[in-house]
Motif scaffolding. Structure first.
Motif, PDB file in Angstrom:
ATOM      1  N   THR A   1       0.880  -1.210   0.250  1.00  0.00           N
ATOM      2  CA  THR A   1       0.102   0.058  -0.083  1.00  0.00           C
ATOM      3  C   THR A   1       0.939   1.098   0.051  1.00  0.00           C
ATOM      4  O   THR A   1       1.900   1.288   0.637  1.00  0.00           O
ATOM      5  CB  THR A   1      -0.740  -0.046   1.307  1.00  0.00           C
ATOM      6  OG1 THR A   1      -1.824  -1.276   1.200  1.00  0.00           O
ATOM      7  CG2 THR A   1      -1.829   1.306   1.335  1.00  0.00           C
TER       8      THR A   1
ATOM      9  N   THR B   1      -7.970  -3.872  -9.053  1.00  0.00           N
ATOM     10  CA  THR B   1      -8.389  -2.431  -8.096  1.00  0.00           C
ATOM     11  C   THR B   1      -7.262  -1.663  -7.571  1.00  0.00           C
ATOM     12  O   THR B   1      -6.251  -2.231  -7.100  1.00  0.00           O
ATOM     13  CB  THR B   1      -9.502  -2.962  -7.224  1.00  0.00           C
ATOM     14  OG1 THR B   1      -9.902  -1.908  -6.391  1.00  0.00           O
ATOM     15  CG2 THR B   1      -8.937  -4.225  -6.392  1.00  0.00           C
TER      16      THR B   1
ATOM     17  N   LYS C   1      -8.119   0.036  -4.680  1.00  0.00           N
ATOM     18  CA  LYS C   1      -8.625   0.728  -3.656  1.00  0.00           C
ATOM     19  C   LYS C   1      -7.619   0.221  -2.448  1.00  0.00           C
ATOM     20  O   LYS C   1      -7.872   0.619  -1.220  1.00  0.00           O
ATOM     21  CB  LYS C   1     -10.131   0.110  -3.218  1.00  0.00           C
ATOM     22  CG  LYS C   1     -11.128   0.858  -4.176  1.00  0.00           C
ATOM     23  CD  LYS C   1     -12.416   0.764  -3.685  1.00  0.00           C
ATOM     24  CE  LYS C   1     -13.181   1.500  -4.439  1.00  0.00           C
ATOM     25  NZ  LYS C   1     -14.919   1.409  -4.034  1.00  0.00           N
ATOM     26  N   ASN C   2      -7.136  -0.928  -2.548  1.00  0.00           N
ATOM     27  CA  ASN C   2      -5.949  -1.304  -1.535  1.00  0.00           C
ATOM     28  C   ASN C   2      -4.548  -0.890  -1.829  1.00  0.00           C
ATOM     29  O   ASN C   2      -3.857  -1.154  -0.991  1.00  0.00           O
ATOM     30  CB  ASN C   2      -6.176  -2.949  -1.311  1.00  0.00           C
ATOM     31  CG  ASN C   2      -7.326  -3.401  -0.965  1.00  0.00           C
ATOM     32  OD1 ASN C   2      -8.098  -2.912  -0.216  1.00  0.00           O
ATOM     33  ND2 ASN C   2      -7.920  -4.670  -1.604  1.00  0.00           N
TER      34      ASN C   2
ATOM     35  N   ASP D   1      -4.479   5.583  -0.897  1.00  0.00           N
ATOM     36  CA  ASP D   1      -5.352   6.461  -0.101  1.00  0.00           C
ATOM     37  C   ASP D   1      -6.023   7.462  -0.824  1.00  0.00           C
ATOM     38  O   ASP D   1      -5.502   8.300  -1.837  1.00  0.00           O
ATOM     39  CB  ASP D   1      -4.841   7.137   0.950  1.00  0.00           C
ATOM     40  CG  ASP D   1      -5.674   7.689   2.185  1.00  0.00           C
ATOM     41  OD1 ASP D   1      -6.758   8.447   1.541  1.00  0.00           O
ATOM     42  OD2 ASP D   1      -5.607   7.460   3.014  1.00  0.00           O
TER      43      ASP D   1
END
Length: 371
Positions: free
Chosen positions: A104, A125, A127-128, A131
């Motif tokens: 991340t 994705t 999303k992980n 931020d």
């Protein structure tokens, strides 16, 4: 509008070539800096030779090495990048190339008011990965999700055809020493009603693949308006009408609103003999209720995702001939993976060159409903 930074790079390259022709010393290399925040094994998986050449032409590339990997407790799992190595690799980078196994990227990477201006994610994705707060700092994010969607669309079409023709049953009969199944026939996809839950990129890929079959395609998605539906060549419907289809396929993101949306009651409304395909997220459907109808022989299903993962099924489920099971690989193909970095970098370069958004651009406006 042409990106000013890239214009300067192009002009610099021209000046360097011109000075070489005059015998002068070349000017310093002023290409943008790109940090490849992925393991060497993952780079080999998602970066094809043509993309490596493109990277060398357009960027000063910093590749992660074996020394940047985190240790793994499970030797069956691929090594991922060590989070501690990210600041070192990304220092001064204008662009970061990421994929599966990239840690991340915390806000601290941008805390000094600097940090990469582009995140190019050679996977699905984001999303992980990031931020969403960094989107407010002028960072542009690109995801190869739309390319993966085509692979998922092919999986869904293959599953629909395989189960419609009842191929697992015929395969099992031959393996058991049998032959034709008296009084038992498969069905055609052509002209059938296909219900699609969610108008995501995977759904749109499947819709394209279904066009030669002349299906009656109905889509349930609260964000799909009539104009866009007409462009796709489908019609919209409420969820109850959508599940009342000979083929039902699920294409929703993993958000609270989609958890358990295909309820036990809705499953009872799916017609006898229908084919159900779930390649999106396991929690979107009442898995226990679906399997009850499958084991009872009323429905056929192809599951690539589960709740939980990996699943632990009883022997009766594992032996069901009207059930196809795969380990979350609908988007995983050799050709598809090798295309991911090139797909996302093409759009990133169009953004840097011209400020144009390609299909892999992650729109901050739809972050909350994106997969």
């Amino acid at each position: 509008m042409r990106n000013r930074a890239w214009t300067c790079i192009t002009e610099s390259a021209y000046r360097q070539d011109h000075r070489r022709s005059e015998g002068a010393d070349p000017v310093p290399d002023s290409r943008l800096r790109l940090a490849a925040l992925l393991s060497p094994a993952r780079a080999a998986d998602v970066v094809d030779p043509a993309t490596r050449r493109l990277l060398d032409e357009r960027f000063e590339v910093v590749w992660a090495g074996e020394q940047h990997l985190a240790g793994v407790d499970d030797p069956t799992k691929p090594a991922a990048l060590d989070p501690a190595a990210v600041p070192e690799l990304a220092a001064g980078a204008d662009v970061v190339l990421t994929s599966w196994g990239t840690p991340t990227l915390g806000k601290e990477l941008w805390s000094a008011g600097t940090g990469p201006k582009v995140v190019a994610h050679a996977a699905g994705t984001v999303k992980n990965l990031i931020d969403p707060a960094i989107l407010d700092q002028g960072v542009s994010v690109f995801s190869a999700g739309p390319r993966i969607a085509w692979s998922v669309g092919e999986y869904c079409l293959a599953s629909m055809l395989t189960l419609a023709r009842r191929l697992p049953r015929f395969d099992g009969a031959i393996r058991a020493g049998g032959w034709k199944q008296s009084g038992f026939r498969g069905h055609e996809l052509a002209g059938a009603k296909v219900g699609i839950v969610g108008a995501s990129s995977t759904a749109r890929a499947l819709i394209t693949l279904l066009k030669p079959f002349g299906c009656d395609i109905v889509v349930y998605d609260p964000y799909l308006n009539a104009e866009r539906a007409a462009q796709l060549g489908v019609r919209t419907a409420e969820l109850g009408e959508t599940v009342d289809s000979a083929f039902l396929t699920i294409h929703v993101p993993n958000v609270p609103e989609t958890k358990g949306m295909i309820t036990r009651e809705l499953i009872t409304r799916i017609p006898d003999g229908a084919v159900v395909v779930n390649s999106s997220r396991g929690p979107a459907i009442d898995q226990a209720a679906l399997l009850e109808h499958v084991l009872g022989g009323r429905l056929y299903a192809a599951l690539d995702v589960y709740d939980p993962e990996p699943p632990r099924f009883e022997e009766s489920v594992l032996r069901a001939e009207n059930l196809l099971l795969s380990p979350h690989v609908a988007g995983d193909t050799a050709e598809g993976h090798l295309a991911l970095a090139g797909y996302v970098l093409k759009d990133a370069l169009s953004w840097l060159d011209h400020g144009t958004r390609g299909p892999s651009f992650v729109d901050p406006a739809v972050w909350s409903i994106a997969a």
